[in-house]
Design a protein around this motif. Structure first.
Motif, mmCIF file in Angstrom:
data_model
loop_
_atom_site.group_PDB
_atom_site.id
_atom_site.type_symbol
_atom_site.label_atom_id
_atom_site.label_comp_id
_atom_site.label_asym_id
_atom_site.label_seq_id
_atom_site.Cartn_x
_atom_site.Cartn_y
_atom_site.Cartn_z
ATOM 1 N N LEU A 232 12.132 7.905 0.428
ATOM 2 C CA LEU A 232 11.718 6.884 1.400
ATOM 3 C C LEU A 232 12.297 5.532 1.035
ATOM 4 O O LEU A 232 12.323 5.142 -0.138
ATOM 5 N N ASP A 233 12.733 4.829 2.064
ATOM 6 C CA ASP A 233 13.331 3.517 1.836
ATOM 7 C C ASP A 233 12.377 2.394 2.253
ATOM 8 O O ASP A 233 12.109 1.482 1.506
ATOM 9 N N HIS A 234 11.908 2.468 3.478
ATOM 10 C CA HIS A 234 10.980 1.440 3.956
ATOM 11 C C HIS A 234 10.193 1.967 5.150
ATOM 12 O O HIS A 234 10.497 3.036 5.687
ATOM 13 N N ARG B 113 0.798 -1.222 0.000
ATOM 14 C CA ARG B 113 0.000 0.000 0.000
ATOM 15 C C ARG B 113 0.831 1.273 0.000
ATOM 16 O O ARG B 113 0.298 2.347 -0.279
ATOM 17 N N PHE B 114 2.108 1.177 0.318
ATOM 18 C CA PHE B 114 2.937 2.377 0.291
ATOM 19 C C PHE B 114 3.911 2.377 -0.870
ATOM 20 O O PHE B 114 4.880 3.132 -0.874
ATOM 21 N N ALA B 115 3.669 1.511 -1.839
ATOM 22 C CA ALA B 115 4.538 1.499 -3.016
ATOM 23 C C ALA B 115 4.476 2.868 -3.703
ATOM 24 O O ALA B 115 3.427 3.508 -3.745
ATOM 25 N N ARG B 116 5.614 3.274 -4.211
ATOM 26 C CA ARG B 116 5.712 4.613 -4.795
ATOM 27 C C ARG B 116 4.700 4.815 -5.924
ATOM 28 O O ARG B 116 4.140 5.889 -6.083
#
Lengths: 262, 262
Positions: free
Chosen positions: B198-200, B96-99
DNA sequence: TAGTGGTCTAGACCACCTA
DNA sequence: AGGTGGTCTAGACCACTAA
């Protein structure tokens, strides 16, 4: 005369339209939140609360029942009502299924428990062949028969988790996976030895109140929900090789995950 | 004479040592589980149960209160007691937080709600500077002051989630992140534009019963727990750039995660 | 034995909803 | 107005725990 335990409590506001039992619950809750009653402390007895507030027994019991539903207190027949002690929490890390953790001898649960000084136990180990529910069958890609491994995990004698693993029967039959003790590294290690190299796991998480039966199995106090976790293990060919259906005492767990940003 | 709704219920076992109110609850629970009362159906009224079982009102109410605590029924003053309807569930996917999801215009919540035909709303949006709690400060790597963004999410008018985002003030001050509406893609898109790639994310999940205040904010029926989720966003240099503290109505969510096997 | 919570009764008055 | 659940009282007997 020495201060009684109701000395920590105030008076009712008779001009308020808030129900008396809610006001009593409010005062007890506030006293607990502020630490005037600490974890494990005994609350004033029903008789003391009746005297202090001038309310009837049912009103006082109603107030306590409200706090039980919030998970703040537990009552013990013949002893009293106590501020619910917070048990040690088991943290499930996001790398808990990394292969390197399997390459030790003991099970993850055992290793972890001993690391924090708790005594681990596993009981109710039942292994048998079953016809899966529709949901489990679908998750396993349409398996008609499965091997089901049921067990309950305890820490220091307290049940914290009840889990059932389902594996397609054609994959597990006549292998160490069908034995009560599958050996070092658990069933995931055995699956890999059998040529099913694991690729990733998917987990689904829900939370709800337990059924009475579930509450009994996990010896849950009222006001403690359960975390329902369903994990599916996939091999490198994308096939589901195991589904694990787990019920956890919510007050005994924190789950941790890592999510990619990409 | 037409069958009354108590026609679906049996009789008490007077030889049993199980309490009468538990037996009544057992029968109602079984009738619900077997679908004899469907979601949203009205249970027999207290008066009807009193007549059917020959028990006193308090005994009948005690039985119903047990079912409320299990989250099976909800009572509505002046109307009756109803089998609790299961609301549509919002599934939070592991990606859900994929770029790529940020590169659309709308917020994830809005897109997702509209995809399943629900009407999304966000209210209670308060953005302000604060001194963080010890816990939040630690998670943010020791920030002294933070920007806090509070909001409540609703689906079809029903509150489902209450969230507070905390960002180090030196990072968010005088940026679009400090605006009530941070613009397309939300604050994560803005953070990346500001050079914090953002990385993770790390998420921690707990479940528990809500405080009365939390139950009010989310308009929770009794017997519905909350999922407490704390997410920390890290940039590519390993620095925490945001902590989001979220409380979700547990009956409205399924959380999904993917775990590596390596 | 005394104190605690668990169960149960038989009433009362009130607030809310539908009609 | 009549039915519904919400609150409250004043008792009773029981089961469990501790001293």
């Amino acid at each position: 005369m020495p201060p009684r335990s109701t000395g920590l409590l105030g008076a009712l506001d008779s001009t308020s339209d808030r129900a008396v039992f809610r006001q009593i619950a409010d005062q007890l809750r506030e006293a607990i939140d502020k630490g005037r009653f600490a974890e494990g402390d005994k609350l004033p007895s029903e008789t003391e609360l009746i005297d202090h507030y001038g309310a009837s027994r049912m009103t006082v019991r109603n107030a306590i029942s409200l706090l039980q539903g919030e998970g703040l207190v537990v009552s013990e027949h013949g002893k009293g009502v106590f501020v619910r002690p917070r048990p040690p929490v088991r943290r499930l890390a996001s790398d808990r299924f990394a292969r390197r953790h399997r390459e030790q001898g003991k099970s993850a649960f055992t290793v972890e428990a001993e690391a924090v000084g708790s005594r681990p136990e596993v009981d109710d180990l039942v292994v048998r062949e079953e016809r899966p529910s529709q949901d489990i069958a679908t998750r396993l890609g349409g398996a008609r028969k499965v091997l089901a491994r049921r067990r309950r995990y305890l820490l220091d004698g307290r049940p914290v988790e009840f889990a059932v693993s389902y594996l397609p029967l054609n994959l597990a039959r006549n292998t160490p996976i069908a034995e009560p003790n599958p050996g070092p590294g658990g069933i995931y290690a055995r699956l890999e030895e059998l040529g099913h190299r694991l690729d990733h796991f998917e987990e689904e998480i829900r939370a709800r109140m337990p059924s009475p039966e579930e509450a009994k199995t996990l010896r849950l106090a009222s006001g403690v929900p359960v975390i329902h976790l369903i994990r599916t293990a996939y091999d490198t060919e994308g096939r589901p090789v195991e589904v694990c259906d787990t019920l956890m005492a919510a007050d005994a767990y924190v789950l941790a995950y890592q999510l990619p940003a990409t």
